[in-house]
Scaffold this active site. Structure first.
Site, short mmCIF file in Angstrom:
data_model
loop_
_atom_site.label_atom_id
_atom_site.label_comp_id
_atom_site.label_asym_id
_atom_site.label_seq_id
_atom_site.Cartn_x
_atom_site.Cartn_y
_atom_site.Cartn_z
N LYS A 47 -3.17 -3.37 -3.71
CA LYS A 47 -2.75 -2.39 -2.69
C LYS A 47 -2.55 -3.04 -1.33
CE LYS A 47 -1.79 1.21 -0.38
NZ LYS A 47 -2.45 2.48 -0.33
N CYS A 57 -1.35 3.91 6.98
CA CYS A 57 -1.60 2.85 6.00
C CYS A 57 -1.25 1.46 6.51
CB CYS A 57 -0.81 3.14 4.72
SG CYS A 57 -1.43 4.57 3.80
N LEU A 116 1.19 5.66 -2.70
CA LEU A 116 1.98 6.81 -2.29
C LEU A 116 2.85 6.50 -1.08
CD1 LEU A 116 -0.62 9.73 -2.53
CD2 LEU A 116 0.78 8.70 -4.33
N THR A 126 -10.22 5.52 4.76
CA THR A 126 -10.86 4.28 5.20
C THR A 126 -10.20 3.86 6.50
OG1 THR A 126 -9.35 3.00 3.78
CG2 THR A 126 -11.54 3.50 2.90
N GLY A 181 4.62 2.60 11.32
CA GLY A 181 3.41 3.26 11.80
C GLY A 181 2.73 3.95 10.63
N GLY A 210 14.38 -1.72 13.73
CA GLY A 210 14.23 -0.55 14.57
C GLY A 210 12.95 -0.61 15.38
N GLU A 267 -3.96 3.80 -5.04
CA GLU A 267 -2.77 4.65 -4.92
C GLU A 267 -1.65 3.87 -4.25
OE1 GLU A 267 -1.50 5.76 -1.90
OE2 GLU A 267 -3.09 5.07 -0.54
N GLY A 317 15.43 -2.52 7.47
CA GLY A 317 16.02 -1.71 8.52
C GLY A 317 15.34 -2.00 9.85
N LYS A 336 -3.21 -0.14 9.84
CA LYS A 336 -4.66 -0.37 9.70
C LYS A 336 -4.96 -1.23 8.47
CE LYS A 336 -5.94 2.86 6.34
NZ LYS A 336 -6.84 2.68 5.18
#
Length: 436
Positions: free
Chosen positions: A206, A262, A148, A85, A259, A255, A146, A253, A265
């Site tokens: 999610k 997931c 992940l 998506t 990116g 820095g 999900e 952290g 966007k």
């Protein structure tokens, strides 16, 4: 059980192989013939630790196969939708083209009693709309998001920290939840929480999780911006507040920022959907979360420029990392490549190295130079920019070894993963993100 997985990209390929590894009979389906050919040979089309092994085992056992024909999904008891998506090209909203196409293509092959389980990340309200499309076939739609982490996706599929099932009301929903419990029998036997909700809650779980993680990262990077003008050390700050159990140290952290495919966007799509619902003000802070994240990329480049005396034109800069995170070859919205491209645009001779992502990076950014070997990338470098915290850089690379190869002594630690004291003691001009 017999399962089908529609979409064999990162999510779908991992899910199909993992389901086969716990004993299910799985067919993965995708329109990309080249991808299906590779998977059918037991060859993982992308780098993900542990995937190659379970993929090969699944093919060899006969429990796992792949096809370009949706008709091969017929007869499966549960059909997982795992297509992408992406962000729309002309806005922040999620593009549901692939989700809609997957469901439409599956409809002729559904039988009464089948379960269609959406795993893709979608705007709230999508499941209710798709349920109306699926129900006339006698099948039931559930939403099973999900969670992940790239680099740990196999583990997160086989042994997740939680399972969420958004189901319809009544007996139909109870039956669907029971079937999903059977699918995930291994995880549930190991006491993984199984949370049954309505559609909207499952969809929001999610995007809310991703929005929270993105916010936590951008919060500490906002503190890094303050630390840089006050002389404070954001790493010590994070350690101190991380001892508070209500806050915790993970994802603090500072820095170059986040990116991947997931977080960036998803927070943008969440903001866009909230605007559509008339509640844009509720998540307006996510715009600033996004803005902070993008500013840190520019800050890393600025530190390199400052370290080289105000200009990088004609200077050789070794960029250590191309993937958006270690243990992955994913370069989607990679802060590492963003920084490399910005430096190239300023006239630097940029050389990028990465243990896994070079070929992917080269396809998207052929204007950059690439070296597979770390030593070759460091050779003659005027400055070194660390942007992906692979163990090869944060643990195995010593400042003495780097000094023997590089021409300059400027190192910018875009992930605050190096031992600043050791690098300075070896004669390097070390700059971290939010560190004095």
């Amino acid at each position: 059980m017999k399962l089908s997985v529609i979409g064999c990209g990162y999510l779908g390929a991992v899910h199909a192989a993992a389901m086969a590894s716990i004993g299910h009979d799985v067919v993965g389906i995708d329109v990309d013939a080249r991808k299906i050919e590779s998977l059918s040979k037991g060859e993982a089309p992308f780098f993900e630790p542990g995937l190659q092994e379970i993929l090969s085992d699944g093919i060899a056992s006969g429990r796992l196969r792949f096809s370009t024909s949706m008709a091969d999904a017929a007869g499966a008891q549960v059909h997982f939708i795992g297509v992408g998506t992406p962000q729309q090209k002309d806005g922040y909203a999620a593009d549901l083209t692939y989700v809609n196409a997957a469901v439409d293509g599956l409809l002729p092959h559904l039988s009464p009693g089948d379960i269609v389980a959406g795993k893709s990340t979608v705007p709230v309200g999508t499941a209710a709309r798709l349920a109306e499309v699926v129900e006339p076939t006698g099948a039931t739609l559930v939403w099973n998001p999900e969670f992940l982490r790239e680099g740990f996706a196999v583990q997160d599929t086989v042994a997740p920290d939680r399972l969420v099932a958004g189901v319809p009301d009544g007996a139909e929903g109870e039956r669907a939840a029971a079937i999903l419990r059977a699918v995930y029998h291994t995880a549930i036997a190991n006491e993984t929480p199984f949370i049954v909700t309505d559609y909207a809650t499952a969809e929001l779980v999610k995007v809310a999780a991703n929005a929270f993680l993105a916010t936590k990262i951008s919060f500490i990077n906002a503190m890094a911006e303050i630390a840089e003008v006050t002389g404070a050390d954001v790493t010590q700050l994070a350690d101190a507040i991380g001892h508070d159990a209500r806050i915790g140290r993970r994802f603090l952290g500072a820095g170059i920022g986040f990116g991947g495919g997931c977080l960036p966007k998803d927070i943008r799509a969440f903001s866009a959907r909230a605007e559509e619902l008339g509640r844009g003000e509720s998540v307006a802070f996510l715009r600033e979360v996004d803005a902070i994240n993008l500013r840190r990329r520019e800050r890393a480049v600025q530190l390199v420029v400052e370290g080289l005396g105000g200009s990088v034109y004609g200077k050789r800069v070794a960029v250590l990392g191309a993937a958006f995170k270690p243990h992955s070859d994913d370069i989607r919205d990679s802060p590492a490549l963003d920084a490399a491209v910005r430096l190239h645009g300023l006239g630097a001779d940029v050389v990028v190295t990465d243990p896994a992502a070079i070929e992917n990076a080269r396809r998207v950014h052929p204007q950059l130079r690439y070296e597979q070997e770390l030593d070759a990338a460091l050779q003659g470098a005027d400055a070194v920019l660390v942007v992906t915290e692979w163990d090869e850089y944060r643990r195995e690379l010593t400042p003495e070894h780097a000094a023997a190869l590089a021409g300059g002594r400027v190192v910018v630690d875009g992930r605050n993963c190096l031992d600043a004291g050791a690098w300075r003691a070896a004669g390097w001009e070390y700059s971290g993100m939010g560190r004095p």
